[in-house]
Write an enzyme that holds these catalytic residues in place. Structure first.
Site, PDB file in Angstrom:
ATOM      1  CG  HIS A  28      -1.944  -1.054   1.236  1.00 61.41           C
ATOM      2  ND1 HIS A  28      -3.264  -0.820   0.933  1.00 61.41           N
ATOM      3  CD2 HIS A  28      -1.868  -2.379   1.484  1.00 61.41           C
ATOM      4  CE1 HIS A  28      -3.960  -1.946   1.013  1.00 61.41           C
ATOM      5  NE2 HIS A  28      -3.133  -2.918   1.353  1.00 61.41           N
ATOM      6  CD  GLU A 218      -5.902  -8.287   6.291  1.00 60.98           C
ATOM      7  OE1 GLU A 218      -6.736  -7.715   5.575  1.00 60.98           O
ATOM      8  OE2 GLU A 218      -4.897  -7.700   6.763  1.00 60.98           O
TER       9      GLU A 218
HETATM   10  O1  LIG Z   1      -4.147  -5.441   5.161  1.00 58.03           O
HETATM   11  C1  LIG Z   1      -5.042  -4.641   4.886  1.00 58.03           C
HETATM   12  N1  LIG Z   1      -6.341  -5.059   4.873  1.00 58.03           N
HETATM   13  C2  LIG Z   1      -7.353  -4.231   4.536  1.00 58.03           C
HETATM   14  N2  LIG Z   1      -7.167  -2.947   4.224  1.00 58.03           N
HETATM   15  C3  LIG Z   1      -5.914  -2.477   4.270  1.00 58.03           C
HETATM   16  C4  LIG Z   1      -4.819  -3.268   4.568  1.00 58.03           C
HETATM   17  N3  LIG Z   1      -3.703  -2.522   4.528  1.00 58.03           N
HETATM   18  C5  LIG Z   1      -4.107  -1.291   4.184  1.00 58.03           C
HETATM   19  N4  LIG Z   1      -5.432  -1.253   4.030  1.00 58.03           N
HETATM   20  C6  LIG Z   1      -6.266  -0.096   3.694  1.00 58.03           C
HETATM   21  C7  LIG Z   1      -5.832   1.166   4.404  1.00 58.03           C
HETATM   22  C8  LIG Z   1      -5.404   2.094   3.322  1.00 58.03           C
HETATM   23  O2  LIG Z   1      -5.712   3.435   3.594  1.00 58.03           O
HETATM   24  C9  LIG Z   1      -6.148   1.585   2.112  1.00 58.03           C
HETATM   25  C10 LIG Z   1      -5.608   1.970   0.755  1.00 58.03           C
HETATM   26  O3  LIG Z   1      -4.258   1.692   0.607  1.00 58.03           O
HETATM   27  O4  LIG Z   1      -6.120   0.165   2.305  1.00 58.03           O
HETATM   28 ZN   LIG Z   2      -3.384  -4.944   2.120  1.00 59.89          ZN
END
Ligand SMILES: O=c1[nH]cnc2c1ncn2[C@H]1C[C@H](O)[C@@H](CO)O1
Ligand SMILES: [Zn+2]
Length: 387
Positions: A28, A218
């Site tokens: 990300h 997850e």
């Molecule tokens: O591991 C994750 N699971 C779900 N959402 C996530 C994870 N890591 C980051 N995010 C979200 C938070 C960020 O603001 C968004 C976009 O990169 O994605």
């Molecule tokens: Zn992610």
């Protein structure tokens, strides 16, 4: 006369792991900022909510705050990174540094994702956000090249699963698919927000022959994976680690796969596994107990990823090191994960093949043959690409 035979099962050194060509599919943009950059951008843009303004302490804060055992609390830390990524200059800089940091870590191909809808507070349009990030990636690739490192970055546009802009973001991804955007994703809290809420976005992308991955399996288990694949038609699973819940290991060592796990393995569905992130959100208890060990043994299409380098204080090399420590992986194993990643990328087939044959395999072959030249090896490991 003594003779030395090729080492089998030998552990790669940290230096070899750093120099090994690596592929990253799940990273990300807003989870990978340098702590010093967060501090500088906050100062420049009048963002006053940072928990600390000392870069070292702030880096530690992110790591500890994300170490909560819950995905929801892990995600709260992103308010600060997203908070300082609201201007064109900030986005260009963060994307440029991302490309440079990945290149310095020996990553040769990466797909980096972010949610354009989260970067509009400073008045940018969705188009301007995508253009700024693309510009930053191109600048970073050029800077890396000038330093003798080759990296190629594709963007994935993420829609937030609790929001209602996924079709709009999917259309944005389609408009930019020939200019740096290689696919689409949904992210955010998983429980309570099933991927089927976004069917119209996935249908649109399928009709356009575009590609998408879905964060699934997850924090939530098999139903989420099943929906992502069989209702939404995901090309890959973001994490997908809970597929382990459909696998039974009997006492005599035999393994039984349920229907969904069989489907995932038979169809070669890529799993974007992120070990350190899973430890922080509670999806796995330790590296040694992480399902990646079993999934690799069972020949699932497993890939290794960072997820959020800032929150998990990690890099591709660190993820590989943890796995080498936990499972005794060799360069052959690391090559296997890397080739799996490249096979699963969203760029065209001929480019993936050339990356595998002309970059990844020669890179690992060079590392695997180093033992032959041991007596001539330099003692310094300054540049990961020197020599
Ligand atoms: O591991 C994750 N699971 C779900 N959402 C996530 C994870 N890591 C980051 N995010 C979200 C938070 C960020 O603001 C968004 C976009 O990169 O994605
Ligand atoms: Zn992610």
């Amino acid at each position: 006369m003594t003779s030395q035979t090729a080492p089998t099962g030998n552990t790669p050194s940290s230096d070899q792991i750093l120099r090994a060509p690596k592929v990253l599919l799940h990273d990300h943009l807003d989870g990978g900022l340098r702590p010093a950059t967060v501090v500088e951008l906050a100062r420049a843009n009048g963002y006053s909510a940072l928990p600390d303004t000392d870069p070292d302490k702030l880096g530690l804060w992110f790591r500890e705050a994300a170490d909560s055992g819950s995905l929801e609390r892990y995600l709260e830390t992103f308010s600060h990174t997203v908070g300082v990524m609201q201007s064109r200059d900030a986005l260009v800089r963060v994307a440029r540094e991302c490309a440079e940091d990945l290149a310095a870590d020996g990553v040769v191909y990466a797909e980096v994702r972010y949610a354009p809808e989260q970067h509009l507070e400073g008045g940018l349009s969705l188009e301007e956000v995508v253009e700024a990030v693309n510009e930053g990636f191109r600048e970073g690739e050029r800077a890396a090249l000038a330093d003798g490192r080759r990296v190629r970055i594709g963007a994935l546009l993420t829609a937030m699963r609790h929001a209602a802009r996924s079709l709009e973001i999917a259309e944005l991804a389609e408009r930019h698919r020939d200019s740096g955007v290689v696919g689409f994703d949904i992210a955010g809290a998983e429980a309570g927000y099933p991927p089927t809420r976004h069917l119209d976005a996935f249908e649109f992308l399928k009709r356009a022959n575009n590609h998408f991955t879905i964060h699934a399996g997850e924090a939530f288990g098999l139903p989420s994976i099943w929906q992502a694949l069989q209702w939404c038609g995901a090309d890959r699973l973001g994490h997908g680690v809970r597929i382990i819940d459909d696998i039974t290991v009997h006492e005599d060592g035999t393994v039984e796969l349920g229907r969904l796990a069989s489907y995932v393995r038979d169809k070669r569905v890529p799993l974007e596994l992120c070990p350190s992130s899973n430890l922080q959100t509670g999806a796995a208890a330790s590296y040694a107990e992480h399902p990646i060990g079993l999934l690799r043994r069972l020949h699932f299409r497993a890939t290794v990823n960072t997820d959020n380098r800032l929150m998990s204080h990690t890099s591709m090399s660190r993820e590989f090191e943890h796995l080498v420590d936990a499972f005794g992986y060799t360069l052959d194993d690391l090559q296997w994960f890397t080739v799996n990643g490249m096979k699963s990328a969203f760029i065209p087939f001929d480019e993936r093949l050339a990356m595998i044959n002309d970059v990844i395999k020669p890179g690992y072959a060079a590392l695997k043959s180093e033992w032959l030249f041991k007596q001539a090896a330099p003692t310094s490991g300054s540049s990961p690409f020197g020599g």
